[in-house]
Design a protein around this motif. Structure first.
Motif, PDB file in Angstrom:
ATOM      1  N   GLY A 121      11.082   5.768  -0.175  1.00 46.33           N
ATOM      2  CA  GLY A 121       9.729   6.434  -0.082  1.00 46.33           C
ATOM      3  C   GLY A 121       9.724   8.213   0.260  1.00 46.33           C
ATOM      4  N   VAL A 124      10.899   9.725  -2.963  1.00 40.64           N
ATOM      5  CA  VAL A 124       9.439   9.910  -3.706  1.00 40.64           C
ATOM      6  C   VAL A 124       8.366  11.093  -3.194  1.00 40.64           C
ATOM      7  CG1 VAL A 124       7.775   8.943  -4.892  1.00 40.64           C
ATOM      8  CG2 VAL A 124       9.901   7.781  -4.892  1.00 40.64           C
ATOM      9  N   ILE A 125       8.271  10.924  -2.004  1.00 40.34           N
ATOM     10  CA  ILE A 125       7.225  11.687  -1.326  1.00 40.34           C
ATOM     11  C   ILE A 125       7.701  13.088  -1.475  1.00 40.34           C
ATOM     12  CG2 ILE A 125       6.335  12.416   0.931  1.00 40.34           C
ATOM     13  CD1 ILE A 125       5.993   9.369   1.702  1.00 40.34           C
ATOM     14  N   ILE A 144       1.225  10.626  -2.576  1.00 41.84           N
ATOM     15  CA  ILE A 144       1.706  10.402  -1.099  1.00 41.84           C
ATOM     16  C   ILE A 144       1.279   9.125  -0.316  1.00 41.84           C
ATOM     17  CG2 ILE A 144       2.301  11.422   1.071  1.00 41.84           C
ATOM     18  CD1 ILE A 144       2.246  14.156  -0.706  1.00 41.84           C
ATOM     19  N   VAL A 147       2.567   5.849  -2.152  1.00 41.51           N
ATOM     20  CA  VAL A 147       4.004   5.669  -1.502  1.00 41.51           C
ATOM     21  C   VAL A 147       3.808   4.949  -0.048  1.00 41.51           C
ATOM     22  CG1 VAL A 147       5.978   6.696  -1.149  1.00 41.51           C
ATOM     23  CG2 VAL A 147       4.887   7.203  -3.148  1.00 41.51           C
ATOM     24  N   ASN A 148       2.946   5.442   0.825  1.00 37.17           N
ATOM     25  CA  ASN A 148       3.007   5.049   2.207  1.00 37.17           C
ATOM     26  C   ASN A 148       2.207   3.623   1.972  1.00 37.17           C
ATOM     27  OD1 ASN A 148       3.657   6.916   4.505  1.00 37.17           O
ATOM     28  ND2 ASN A 148       3.079   8.232   2.800  1.00 37.17           N
ATOM     29  N   LEU A 150       2.665   1.682  -0.231  1.00 34.83           N
ATOM     30  CA  LEU A 150       3.530   0.692  -0.907  1.00 34.83           C
ATOM     31  C   LEU A 150       4.725   0.275   0.362  1.00 34.83           C
ATOM     32  CD1 LEU A 150       4.914  -0.831  -3.331  1.00 34.83           C
ATOM     33  CD2 LEU A 150       6.171   1.410  -3.644  1.00 34.83           C
TER      34      LEU A 150
END
Length: 162
Positions: A121, A124-125, A144, A147-148, A150
């Protein structure tokens, strides 16, 4: 000019709602695993827990400032690069996730959030803002937040399996 004005409120709403979703996701992650029992059993790690929160709180403060700038950019077109604005959100979000894992992992018997989820994560962020000049600040903030969400979803699912 009128077409640009019609699109701006939509981007502003996306940016603001994405920031809110991001904050809810990290709040949920923070309170997902109660720390009291772990601290009672592992008192020797209480200093790491306590002082580690300086990093968590600093990341949250920086994230709030980054989100304010992102919303301001979306509404008023600031004289700053979209890349810098997106990293003002991404870096604190990444620091928060890393600090949270470093503070929680040593005090709980089995961490709900696995290191692979955090590292993936965070990776990716930190990469998503590179697309900011093409996709815009609001879209990067939404990514962003996604992603958090997920990571939070994975952690909740892992917690239910236990």
């Amino acid at each position: 000019m009128a077409a640009g004005r019609r699109r701006r409120p939509g981007r502003l709403v996306v940016s603001a709602l994405s920031g809110l979703v991001l904050l809810f996701a990290i709040w949920w992650l923070y309170f997902l695993v109660p720390a009291g029992a772990g601290l009672a059993e592992r008192r020797h790690r209480s200093y790491r827990w306590g002082y580690g929160h300086y990093g968590i709180f600093a990341a949250l403060a920086a994230l709030g400032a980054g989100l304010k700038i992102a919303v301001e950019q979306t509404g008023h077109e600031l004289n700053a690069s979209p890349l810098a604005i997106c990293y003002a959100v991404a870096i604190p979000a990444a620091v928060f996730l890393t600090a949270l894992w470093l503070v929680h992992a040593p005090i709980v018997a089995e961490p709900v959030v696995k290191p692979a989820a955090i590292l993936g994560g965070v990776g990716v962020i930190l990469v998503v803002p590179l697309a900011a000049p093409r996709i815009g600040v609001a879209t990067v903030v939404a990514a962003i937040a996604a992603v958090n969400v997920l990571i939070t979803t994975i952690a909740i699912a892992a917690g239910r399996k236990r």
